[in-house]
Scaffold this active site. Structure first.
Site, short mmCIF file in Angstrom:
data_model
loop_
_atom_site.label_atom_id
_atom_site.label_comp_id
_atom_site.label_asym_id
_atom_site.label_seq_id
_atom_site.Cartn_x
_atom_site.Cartn_y
_atom_site.Cartn_z
N GLU A 182 -7.31 -0.80 13.86
CA GLU A 182 -8.52 -2.06 13.63
C GLU A 182 -7.18 -2.84 13.18
O GLU A 182 -6.18 -2.74 13.09
CB GLU A 182 -8.11 -1.06 11.77
N SER A 195 -11.38 -6.83 8.83
CA SER A 195 -12.33 -5.88 8.84
C SER A 195 -13.24 -7.14 7.54
O SER A 195 -12.06 -7.98 6.92
CB SER A 195 -11.69 -4.66 7.78
N ARG A 213 0.57 1.27 10.12
CA ARG A 213 0.42 1.35 8.84
C ARG A 213 2.50 1.51 8.20
O ARG A 213 2.68 2.66 7.75
CB ARG A 213 0.31 3.44 8.48
N ARG A 269 0.63 -1.52 -0.11
CA ARG A 269 0.02 -0.16 0.20
C ARG A 269 0.80 1.44 0.29
O ARG A 269 2.12 1.18 0.86
CB ARG A 269 -0.91 -0.18 1.28
N ARG A 281 -0.07 -5.57 11.79
CA ARG A 281 -1.30 -5.21 13.28
C ARG A 281 -1.22 -6.35 14.42
O ARG A 281 -1.10 -6.10 16.03
CB ARG A 281 -1.88 -5.31 13.05
#
Length: 426
Positions: A349, A352, A275, A260, A390
């Site tokens: 988070e 998801s 991130r 990403r 994460r």
RNA sequence: GGAGAGAUGACCGAGCGGUCGAAGGUGCACGAUUGGAAGUCGUGUGUACCCCGAAAGGGUACCGAGGGUUCAAAUCCCUCUCUCUCCGCCA
């Protein structure tokens, strides 16, 4: 994408949905392009019909004069057809572009709201970890345990990259294997997927590989991209196919790297592993019948809950608000783990799961044959099993102890081969 | 990367400028025959889009993909992709 006929029949609902999602799409422009496209198509088909008729007539024996009249007529039609085809192509391209901007409809229960702070907490499992000492964040822990190296990664690859070292490397592999074993038990077919996919697949899933705000790395001159999630490669797996009804639901667990760009993410919380430009993830993906997608969505969420409960990580479940859903999702739940080192303790988070109904299937052309012999679009769902970076944050920060060591959750010990990571640096 | 062979409907396979949405076969569905089954016979059997409509119906496109030649392309030409065989290279 949505079905244009659905849009035409539900104009006001589609408009309201775009407002609810705070998205930018012009339904009226779309409809006018659609009508224009059809008018051109009718005109073109009429010309082609004349061409075919003319050619057909020439099969019989004709006089020289008649034949040359027909040939002239054919030449004229040929020009008309070429002109109409060019016009139609242009209008169709504009139509497709507008259609792609229309988001999926949202579940009636999805909370209306603009940003993630409007998400609705629906459940809590465990409670925020309490410490009898000042807890460290995962960056500090990673350094003192000598399992994480951010500085060297910045030198070699740039910011938002990382090296895992020593037990960190093992921990990541343990998490992967743990998730795969669990998904295998739940009937998922395990896959390691490519880390690269074609642009058209990305678009079918609902990603926009181009554009300034894109989160996708595109490969120069290839028409391909680095995938941001295995949702792409698993969703593309059955593109352009008709599945047997009785082979549904199909459950895949995909292991891949995820890339990403995270351009412009400066303002967001981005310390350490939270991130990053590259991470490893085990993703769940399901193809199913429309009538079972809601139940399967619950199933995906409960698997995510099972994984993080069994890792002894406190988390909450939030239902994502309309503005935060993203175009393809009809309904979405996030699991947010307690992260003691994040701003002195915050939910972050970690997974998801989305029900994208037939939104992706329509563009990717994934169908099944129904009882009545009709081909219908399947529903497609995805969910995170483990996003390693994460998950590692959550484990390190929640399971740290007063002496600076980190306890490995019981379920993971057999996969790690150790039950404790001890500090190497002081 | 180099040389050659190929790609046609659910499958096999013919066609190699107009009679081709596409022969023939297999499969599948329905009907007949049968006490039942096999067999046999008959009928039907793609997708997408557009128009019209209560339904029926009509039109256009699709023979790996894209472009070209022609009044007319599954059929001729070009480019690309994929599959197979051989050679090279490589983890």
């Amino acid at each position: 994408m949505l079905d244009i006929r659905f849009i035409k029949d539900n104009l006001e609902a589609v408009r309201q949905n775009i407002r609810d999602r705070y998205m930018d799409a012009d339904v009226d422009l779309l409809i006018s392009l659609y009508d224009k496209k059809n008018a051109l198509l009718r005109e073109l088909e009429e010309s082609r019909r004349c061409r075919n008729e003319n050619a057909q007539a020439m099969k019989s024996n004709l006089s020289k004069e008649e034949r040359s009249i027909r040939i002239e007529e054919g030449k004229r039609l040929k020009e008309t057809i070429a002109r109409l085809e060019a016009e139609l192509q242009e209008v169709e391209a504009a139509f497709a572009e507008e259609l792609a901007k229309i988001p999926n409809m949202a579940h009636p229960q999805a909370p209306r709201g603009k940003e993630d702070k409007d998400n609705l907490e629906v459940k809590r499992v465990g409670s925020p970890t309490q410490f009898s000492f000042p807890p460290k964040d995962h960056v500090e822990l990673g350094q003192s345990l000598d399992i994480l190296d951010l500085d060297t990664a910045t030198k070699v690859s740039g910011t938002k990259f990382y090296y895992l070292k020593n037990e960190g490397t093992i921990l990541e592999l343990a998490l992967v294997r743990y998730a795969l074993d669990m998904l295998s038990k739940h009937g998922f077919t395990l896959m390691t997927t490519p880390d690269i996919a074609k642009t058209e697949i990305l678009e079918g899933i609902g990603f926009n590989p181009r554009g300034a705000e894109s989160n996708v790395y595109t490969l120069e001159g290839e028409g391909t991209c680095l995938i941001g999630t295995a949702e792409i490669t698993l969703g593309g797996y059955h593109s352009d196919s008709i599945l047997e009804k009785d082979q549904l639901p199909i459950r895949y667990a995909g292991l891949s790297h995820c890339f990403r760009r995270e351009a412009g993410a400066a303002g967001q919380f981005s310390k350490g592993l939270y991130r990053v430009h590259q991470f490893t993830k085990v993703e769940m993906f399901v193809y199913c019948l429309p009538e079972e997608s809601e139940a399967i969505h619950e199933e995906l969420r409960s698997i995510e809950e099972e994984i993080f409960s069994s890792l002894d990580i406190p988390f909450r479940v939030v239902e994502t608000c309309t503005g935060d859903l993203g175009a393809p999702a009809y309904r979405k739940w996030d699991l947010e783990a307690w992260m003691p080192g994040r701003n002195n303790g915050e939910w972050g988070e970690i997974t998801s799961t989305s029900n994208c109904t037939d939104y992706q299937a329509r563009r990717l052309n994934v169908r099944y044959r129904d009882k009545d012999g009709k081909n219908r679009f399947v529903h497609m769902l995805n969910g995170t099993a483990i996003a390693c970076s994460r998950a590692i944050i959550a484990i390190l920060e929640n399971h740290q102890q007063a002496d600076g060591s980190v306890r490995i959750p019981k379920a993971l010990v057999p996969y790690c081969g150790f039950d404790l990571i001890q500090p190497r640096h002081v």
